[in-house]
Design a protein around this motif. Structure first.
Motif, PDB file in Angstrom:
ATOM      1  N   ILE A 236      42.189 -97.842   3.236  1.00 23.20           N
ATOM      2  CA  ILE A 236      41.544 -98.092   4.525  1.00 23.20           C
ATOM      3  C   ILE A 236      41.557 -96.786   5.310  1.00 23.20           C
ATOM      4  O   ILE A 236      42.603 -96.152   5.440  1.00 23.20           O
ATOM      5  CB  ILE A 236      42.260 -99.198   5.313  1.00 23.20           C
ATOM      6  N   VAL A 237      40.402 -96.383   5.813  1.00 20.93           N
ATOM      7  CA  VAL A 237      40.293 -95.132   6.556  1.00 20.93           C
ATOM      8  C   VAL A 237      39.777 -95.436   7.960  1.00 20.93           C
ATOM      9  O   VAL A 237      38.682 -95.983   8.118  1.00 20.93           O
ATOM     10  CB  VAL A 237      39.343 -94.141   5.847  1.00 20.93           C
ATOM     11  N   PRO A 238      40.551 -95.127   8.978  1.00 20.84           N
ATOM     12  CA  PRO A 238      40.111 -95.377  10.358  1.00 20.84           C
ATOM     13  C   PRO A 238      39.111 -94.324  10.829  1.00 20.84           C
ATOM     14  O   PRO A 238      39.105 -93.189  10.342  1.00 20.84           O
ATOM     15  CB  PRO A 238      41.415 -95.301  11.158  1.00 20.84           C
ATOM     16  N   VAL A 239      38.288 -94.729  11.780  1.00 18.41           N
ATOM     17  CA  VAL A 239      37.365 -93.789  12.426  1.00 18.41           C
ATOM     18  C   VAL A 239      37.537 -93.900  13.935  1.00 18.41           C
ATOM     19  O   VAL A 239      37.883 -94.951  14.457  1.00 18.41           O
ATOM     20  CB  VAL A 239      35.894 -94.059  12.051  1.00 18.41           C
ATOM     21  N   THR A 240      37.273 -92.813  14.612  1.00 15.73           N
ATOM     22  CA  THR A 240      37.284 -92.799  16.070  1.00 15.73           C
ATOM     23  C   THR A 240      35.845 -92.790  16.575  1.00 15.73           C
ATOM     24  O   THR A 240      34.899 -92.470  15.829  1.00 15.73           O
ATOM     25  CB  THR A 240      38.008 -91.560  16.612  1.00 15.73           C
ATOM     26  N   ASP A 241      35.675 -93.103  17.838  1.00 21.00           N
ATOM     27  CA  ASP A 241      34.341 -93.053  18.431  1.00 21.00           C
ATOM     28  C   ASP A 241      33.757 -91.641  18.336  1.00 21.00           C
ATOM     29  O   ASP A 241      32.559 -91.464  18.080  1.00 21.00           O
ATOM     30  CB  ASP A 241      34.397 -93.496  19.894  1.00 21.00           C
ATOM     31  N   ALA A 242      34.598 -90.637  18.528  1.00 14.98           N
ATOM     32  CA  ALA A 242      34.125 -89.251  18.459  1.00 14.98           C
ATOM     33  C   ALA A 242      33.661 -88.898  17.047  1.00 14.98           C
ATOM     34  O   ALA A 242      32.652 -88.199  16.874  1.00 14.98           O
ATOM     35  CB  ALA A 242      35.235 -88.302  18.910  1.00 14.98           C
ATOM     36  N   GLU A 243      34.383 -89.370  16.041  1.00  9.60           N
ATOM     37  CA  GLU A 243      33.988 -89.099  14.654  1.00  9.60           C
ATOM     38  C   GLU A 243      32.676 -89.790  14.308  1.00  9.60           C
ATOM     39  O   GLU A 243      31.834 -89.223  13.597  1.00  9.60           O
ATOM     40  CB  GLU A 243      35.092 -89.554  13.703  1.00  9.60           C
ATOM     41  N   VAL A 244      32.498 -90.994  14.805  1.00 15.65           N
ATOM     42  CA  VAL A 244      31.247 -91.717  14.565  1.00 15.65           C
ATOM     43  C   VAL A 244      30.077 -90.964  15.191  1.00 15.65           C
ATOM     44  O   VAL A 244      29.025 -90.775  14.565  1.00 15.65           O
ATOM     45  CB  VAL A 244      31.339 -93.152  15.124  1.00 15.65           C
ATOM     46  N   ALA A 245      30.258 -90.515  16.426  1.00 15.89           N
ATOM     47  CA  ALA A 245      29.193 -89.775  17.105  1.00 15.89           C
ATOM     48  C   ALA A 245      28.874 -88.468  16.386  1.00 15.89           C
ATOM     49  O   ALA A 245      27.698 -88.103  16.210  1.00 15.89           O
ATOM     50  CB  ALA A 245      29.594 -89.508  18.554  1.00 15.89           C
ATOM     51  N   ALA A 246      29.903 -87.750  15.949  1.00 18.58           N
ATOM     52  CA  ALA A 246      29.696 -86.480  15.245  1.00 18.58           C
ATOM     53  C   ALA A 246      28.979 -86.698  13.917  1.00 18.58           C
ATOM     54  O   ALA A 246      28.098 -85.907  13.532  1.00 18.58           O
ATOM     55  CB  ALA A 246      31.033 -85.791  15.018  1.00 18.58           C
ATOM     56  N   ALA A 247      29.323 -87.783  13.209  1.00 19.07           N
ATOM     57  CA  ALA A 247      28.661 -88.078  11.942  1.00 19.07           C
ATOM     58  C   ALA A 247      27.193 -88.401  12.165  1.00 19.07           C
ATOM     59  O   ALA A 247      26.323 -87.976  11.388  1.00 19.07           O
ATOM     60  CB  ALA A 247      29.357 -89.244  11.246  1.00 19.07           C
ATOM     61  N   GLY A 248      26.885 -89.133  13.247  1.00 22.55           N
ATOM     62  CA  GLY A 248      25.498 -89.440  13.560  1.00 22.55           C
ATOM     63  C   GLY A 248      24.697 -88.193  13.875  1.00 22.55           C
ATOM     64  O   GLY A 248      23.545 -88.047  13.449  1.00 22.55           O
ATOM     65  N   THR A 249      25.313 -87.277  14.610  1.00 15.71           N
ATOM     66  CA  THR A 249      24.643 -86.008  14.931  1.00 15.71           C
ATOM     67  C   THR A 249      24.355 -85.216  13.659  1.00 15.71           C
ATOM     68  O   THR A 249      23.257 -84.659  13.482  1.00 15.71           O
ATOM     69  CB  THR A 249      25.516 -85.181  15.883  1.00 15.71           C
ATOM     70  N   ARG A 250      25.312 -85.185  12.751  1.00 12.35           N
ATOM     71  CA  ARG A 250      25.121 -84.440  11.505  1.00 12.35           C
ATOM     72  C   ARG A 250      24.020 -85.072  10.644  1.00 12.35           C
ATOM     73  O   ARG A 250      23.189 -84.351  10.076  1.00 12.35           O
ATOM     74  CB  ARG A 250      26.433 -84.382  10.731  1.00 12.35           C
ATOM     75  N   LEU A 251      24.003 -86.397  10.553  1.00 10.63           N
ATOM     76  CA  LEU A 251      22.943 -87.059   9.781  1.00 10.63           C
ATOM     77  C   LEU A 251      21.570 -86.722  10.347  1.00 10.63           C
ATOM     78  O   LEU A 251      20.616 -86.484   9.594  1.00 10.63           O
ATOM     79  CB  LEU A 251      23.144 -88.574   9.809  1.00 10.63           C
TER      80      LEU A 251
END
Length: 294
Positions: A236-251
């Motif tokens: 199980i790997v947790p994500v933070t709101d900041a990581e989600v936003a950064a991943a969306g920007t990169r995509l």
């Protein structure tokens, strides 16, 4: 019914790292496959008939709601969706524009603790009026992903030359757990080693079945995933709101893909789990479209 514009692409975003582009499905998300399977199952078992008096009911206001609205409209079925303010207003509006009756539980049934309770109240008060599709208990849900999504991914990987000894890791969030169950089952028909990593939203603890408030609609929905218990996850790997936003920007910057928050969360975990050798393959999903959220 015949499929159209399938399969969806399997995009290699990094070496041996792939994202299944379900947001390009004609039904707008991976749940369109489930919608078709649930209604197919009900028709084939004589629970509903086109043009008949039995309407469909389901508790969802998200991607499945849109998929069901598309299928119901195409086949001439009446559809009621029970939802709440936590779902995207845009998704609920799309479902309504496609002909579904969208009921906000908090407004219409304020005494019900959750959407399931509201559905059961409706079923009791109008016996024989509805067929409950029940995505959380219907085996047609994971079967849709085993026979559809998973079978496509398997064929796409074999077509790229990956042999039986390839170690496959699947990254997936858990709502009903049907996607993780169905796709991993399909991959195990060929690959000898398949692991599943669960995406843990902020303020949640999947191992303890604790589902806090978060912005990843469709993940950790307040109850254990019936089709994929968290204890079966390899990691199980947790994500933070900041990581989600950064991943969306990169995509978006690297691939011009504007996708929803859960898709970004998957990619955030993918970026933490890069394959370590040429014999390792990592797979995840881009579920839906960014424009379907406020």
């Amino acid at each position: 019914m015949s499929d159209t514009v399938l399969p969806t692409p399997l995009l290699e975003v990094l070496p041996n790292t792939f994202l299944k582009c379900e947001f390009l499905h004609p039904g707008r998300s991976h749940k369109a496959r489930v919608a078709r399977a649930l209604i197919d199952d009900a028709e084939q078992h004589g629970m509903i008939a086109r043009g008949g008096r039995t309407a469909l009911i389901e508790r969802t206001g998200g991607n499945l709601g849109i998929g069901l609205a598309i299928e119901a409209k195409a086949r001439g079925h009446e559809l009621v969706l029970v939802t709440d303010p936590g779902y995207s207003k845009i998704k609920k509006e799309i479902a309504a524009r496609l002909g579904a009756k969208v009921i906000d539980r908090g407004v219409t049934y304020p005494g019900c603790a959750d959407n399931e309770a509201a559905v059961q109240l409706i079923l009791r008060s109008t016996p024989g009026r509805f067929h409950y599709l029940n995505q959380f208990g219907n085996p047609a849900n994971p079967a849709a992903h085993e026979q559809g999504t998973g079978a496509e991914i398997l064929a796409q990987l074999i077509g790229r030359g990956y042999g039986r000894n390839t170690r496959v890791t699947l990254v997936s969030g858990l709502g009903t757990g049907a996607t993780a169950r169905g796709v991993s089952s399909a991959l195990r028909h060929w690959f000898r080693e398949v692991a599943v990593i669960g995406v843990e939203p902020p303020d949640c603890d999947l191992k303890a079945d604790r589902h806090g408030s978060h912005g990843l609609q469709g993940f950790a929905v307040g109850q254990p995933a019936p089709f994929f218990p968290s204890g079966e996850l390899d990691q199980i790997v947790p994500v933070t709101d900041a990581e989600v936003a950064a991943a969306g920007t990169r995509l978006f910057q690297e691939h011009r893909m504007f996708v929803g928050p859960t898709s970004c969360a998957n990619f955030a975990v993918v970026l933490k789990t890069i394959p370590v050798s040429a014999e390792d393959v990592l797979i995840s999903f881009l579920y839906d479209r960014g424009e379907d959220y406020e």
